[in-house]
Design an enzyme around this catalytic site. Sequence first.
Site, PDB file in Angstrom:
ATOM      1  N   ASP A   8       0.848  -1.188   0.000  1.00 15.18           N
ATOM      2  CA  ASP A   8       0.000   0.000   0.000  1.00 15.18           C
ATOM      3  C   ASP A   8       0.884   1.240   0.000  1.00 15.18           C
ATOM      4  OD1 ASP A   8      -2.147  -1.673   0.111  1.00 15.18           O
ATOM      5  OD2 ASP A   8      -2.702  -1.210   2.179  1.00 15.18           O
ATOM      6  N   ASP A 127     -15.255  -5.032  -0.292  1.00 11.13           N
ATOM      7  CA  ASP A 127     -14.714  -4.779   1.043  1.00 11.13           C
ATOM      8  C   ASP A 127     -15.862  -4.813   2.043  1.00 11.13           C
ATOM      9  OD1 ASP A 127     -12.266  -4.249  -0.300  1.00 11.13           O
ATOM     10  OD2 ASP A 127     -12.950  -2.197  -0.675  1.00 11.13           O
TER      11      ASP A 127
END
Length: 248
Positions: A8, A127
């Site tokens: 990330d 998600d």
Amino acid sequence: MLVIPAIDLYRKKVVRMVKGKKENTIFYEKDPIELVEKLVEEGFSLIHVVDLSRAIEESDENLPVLEKLSSYADHIQIGGGIRILEYAKKLLGMGFRRQIVSSKVLEDPSFLKKLKEIGVNPVFSLDTREGKVAFKGWLDEKDIDPVFLVNRLKEFGLEEIVHTEIEKDGTLKEHDFSLTERIALETGVKVIAAGGISSERSLEEALEVHRRTNGLLKGVIVGRAFLEGTLTVEVMKRYACQENNSVS
């Protein structure tokens, strides 16, 4: 089964945001370019890269990093703030065909078809937090059954998803595969599990689900456990060598 290391990016740095919260950001003294280069050399066929600056703040500050990573575009699935075709085209121009999308698809499911028309291989990021679907950098939620949503998106050409358990993401707690497995079996789409893939036990359970679903559980994404060495590259590679580990 694919075992996919995750990187990330936030403010040009390698980070993990525990449970997706910016105030819980962990910064790592790792160069993202060198990290990807090493992973490719180690034989990983796919690396998960998310631009959190764009996903959360709509900032292009990580663009110079992405441009350097484009040398390894064939080994990367890229995500984070892909909400307009122009940006998807920009990433495609760098070589990133495999793109992770979420918020825009929830607003406009036909976005999946539009991406395919320009040559992108879209993967939907599903998600979930306590059974609810989260979007817009995990800041908003929809009270909708994930299985219903995925089956609905199949009508627009959806073939593959990444399912992230937000409550486990970046916590080093174990992933609960029950919802992931249910999604795979009740929709027939390929699923990559993320969030809480934190130990060899997680990989063993993933491999069992991979077999029970006849490969519909395509693989797992390993983030913090990989960055902090809880799961070593050697262990990850060992599980990646079992069963079918094709990217397609």
